[in-house]
Design an enzyme around this catalytic site. Structure first.
Site, PDB file in Angstrom:
ATOM      1  CB  CYS A 110      43.471  41.827  45.655  1.00  0.00           C
ATOM      2  SG  CYS A 110      43.153  40.683  44.289  1.00  0.00           S
TER       3      CYS A 110
ATOM      4  CG  HIS B  27      23.653  27.565  19.350  1.00  0.00           C
ATOM      5  ND1 HIS B  27      22.774  28.233  20.172  1.00  0.00           N
ATOM      6  CD2 HIS B  27      23.110  26.342  19.108  1.00  0.00           C
ATOM      7  CE1 HIS B  27      21.732  27.465  20.411  1.00  0.00           C
ATOM      8  NE2 HIS B  27      21.906  26.302  19.781  1.00  0.00           N
TER       9      HIS B  27
ATOM     10  N   GLY C 148      25.320  51.907  42.835  1.00  0.00           N
ATOM     11  CA  GLY C 148      26.244  52.232  41.758  1.00  0.00           C
ATOM     12  C   GLY C 148      26.178  51.259  40.599  1.00  0.00           C
TER      13      GLY C 148
ATOM     14  N   PRO D 180      40.682  34.775  47.874  1.00  0.00           N
ATOM     15  CG  PRO D 180      40.592  35.685  50.022  1.00  0.00           C
ATOM     16  CD  PRO D 180      41.333  35.794  48.730  1.00  0.00           C
TER      17      PRO D 180
ATOM     18  CG  ASP E 143      52.311  45.443  53.101  1.00  0.00           C
ATOM     19  OD1 ASP E 143      51.373  46.149  52.702  1.00  0.00           O
ATOM     20  OD2 ASP E 143      52.153  44.270  53.509  1.00  0.00           O
TER      21      ASP E 143
END
Length: 558
Positions: A115, A533, A282, A122, A98
């Protein structure tokens, strides 16, 4: 308790006499392992042998397989991390590569991907900050003697970043505890089994893997006009920006654009959204317009401006450090301009596949998106590629939704198929999602436009309702600003093929209905459910007005 401890002590003493079978350092490690298990029910000798066996197994894997690793994951986002840990559970030797290249503004971040660092986490926290501001505005109507004294942007950013850094640390700790090797380096494929790595200090290394998983995700696009990278920021930069944005222009019509514009506007900053054509391409367009109407309505506590049918042509820095944005109609016309403190670009994302050199090793990419074309000759079906031992998940996979939970689920299921004999495939159908705009939008299944295109107008009916959440009635805002829609296929006993809700806590609502849609529930079956409800969710189980009837779908009262 004392007898149990004495028994354990006896075991330790007895086992210590056999420690001569190991090296001196190994003996010490054995005794430490045994002592650590003194107050547990675990057998210390078995525990030690287990850990020693794991260590020996890892050290011999290269000799057994001929590769450094059973699996190398390129990309340390949510999907890559989930897959790597899943593979490690099956005793595989795994490494995660990474590395984050700095944005044009110099922003970088830690392990965890989009993410965690510059996306969902964030964004949701800043959305929450905006909702709290709305709650303060509503509070006097409910008898609270509170006064809104403005918002401290830098304090919010600092606290959000502190939380993100704790997540970064947690991910590194998890990898270590799962036995996954973390390499803070960029990976580039040399051949199907060889990866060239470069770390932040420029140190190069070559590693080999029996299988490779591509989970590199993507980064924000720039429009390619003069001054875009010098003058503008993207979602890569916004969430760690310590200075308040001030007067802001958001360029784009994506969910990222509307979400960012939503919380910036809610915090009291003059906010404008520039859009070339339609909002939320979309998604259901009626719901998209409902969001925009809500954001533009001052009575709802927002006053977001919208520049429709416009595209930026260039950006320039002013002498006082602001940005002058030039723009014109998307179909051509006179150029005009305005000055902003901040310009946020949110026009889409591109996959980071080219940096991984995938085509050079035979992985086929889509011409336009440069995403991986799945369903290759690998035993991974959609997550397979045209190279049998290279796989892909998440945002880099062509034709699949760019959602964190999808990447995580697909990664785990793939590892189970590869290493545990499973045959369960990722189901990409009927996946719910939510847009966290000031009035949230949750949906699952088909948009109305897509349903009519797929099944034809004669086979589609829509049940719908505009409504006002009870929470908004006392402060007198948002009247009929919420909307619920169910799309059914009349040729299949009114099977529900799409559910959409624009309203308070839409994400929490749509999650529960997703299972019903995946199971093929019909409108009659949904009508048999008694609603809770008063909630917004009960709107779904009490829809009676159809679009074909032409009746007014707006509600009054409970």
């Amino acid at each position: 308790m004392g007898a149990a401890c004495a028994k354990k002590s006896g075991q330790v003493s007895a086992l210590a006499s056999s420690a001569h079978r190991f090296s001196s350092s190994t003996s010490q490690r054995f005794l430490a392992s045994a002592q650590a298990n003194l107050h547990t029910q675990a057998d210390p000798f078995a525990s030690f042998l287990s850990s020693a066996g794991a260590s020996t197994s890892n050290s011999t894997k290269k000799r057994m397989s001929g590769y450094d690793y059973d699996l190398v994951v390129i990309g340390g986002g949510s999907g890559g991390l989930a897959a790597s840990k899943e593979a490690a559970k099956f005793g595989k030797k795994v490494a995660v590569l990474d590395f984050v290249d700095a944005s044009p503004q110099g922003t970088t971040w830690g392990l965890g991907g989009t993410c965690v660092n510059v996306g969902c986490i964030p964004k949701k926290l800043m959305h929450q900050a905006a909702l709290l501001g709305e709650a303060v505005n509503d509070a006097p109507s409910f008898g609270w003697n509170v006064k809104k004294e403005g918002h401290d942007w830098s304090k919010m950013v600092q606290n959000v970043q502190d939380h993100i850094r704790s997540l970064n640390f947690g991910y590194r700790t998890q990898l270590r505890s799962e036995g996954v090797t973390y390499l803070n380096a960029k990976g580039k494929m040399i051949d199907a089994n060889t990866i060239h790595t470069v770390d932040k200090k420029g140190r190069e290394k070559t590693i080999t893997a029996e299988r490779t998983l591509i989970a590199v995700g993507g980064r924000p696009k720039y429009p390619g006009v003069p001054g875009d990278k010098e003058c503008c920021i993207t979602s890569d930069d916004l969430f760690s920006k310590m200075d308040a944005p001030g007067k802001t222009l958001v360029v784009g019509a994506s969910y990222v654009a509307l979400e960012c514009a939503g919380f910036i506007s809610a915090m009291g900053y003059d906010t404008t959204v520039m859009v070339r054509s339609i909002f939320l391409r979309g998604f259901d367009q009626q719901c998209a317009e409902q969001i925009v109407d809500y954001m533009a309505n001052e009575e709802n506590g927002h006053a977001t401006k919208f520049l429709r049918g416009m595209v930026p042509t260039r950006f320039e820095k002013t002498e006082d450090g602001k940005v002058r944005a030039f723009y014109q109609p998307s179909n051509g016309g006179e150029e005009t301009s305005d000055v902003f403190d901040t310009v946020v670009l949110a026009i889409g994302r591109y996959a980071l596949t080219d940096a991984a050199n995938l085509e050079a090793v035979g992985v086929k990419l889509a011409d336009g998106s440069r995403k991986v074309i799945g369903g290759g000759n690998a035993p991974g079906f959609d997550e397979g590629t045209t190279v049998s031992n290279i796989f892909a998940i998440g945002d880099v996979l062509e034709g699949r939704p760019e959602l964190t939970p999808i990447a995580m689920r697909a990664g785990r299921l793939l590892m189970r198929r590869l290493y545990d004999g499973s045959d369960i495939q990722m189901d990409y159908n009927s996946i719910a999602t939510t847009v966290f705009t000031p009035i949230e939008y949750g949906c699952v299944g088909l948009a109305e436009e897509d349903a009519r295109k797929e099944y034809g107008d004669d086979s589609i009916e829509v049940y719908h309702s505009y409504f006002t959440p009870l929470e908004l009635t006392v402060p007198h805002r948002g009247e009929n600003s919420c909307y619920a829609k169910i799309i059914v296929n009349t040729d299949e006993f009114e099977k529900i093929i799409g559910m959409h809700i624009v309203g308070v806590h839409a994400g929490e609502i749509i999650q529960g209905f997703t299972l019903a849609v995946k199971k093929g529930i019909t409108k009659n079956e949904l009508d048999a459910v008694v609603g809770i409800h008063p909630t917004c969710a009960e709107e779904f189980v009490s829809l009676t007005v159809t679009k074909s009837s032409g009746a007014d779908p707006k509600k009054s009262g409970c």
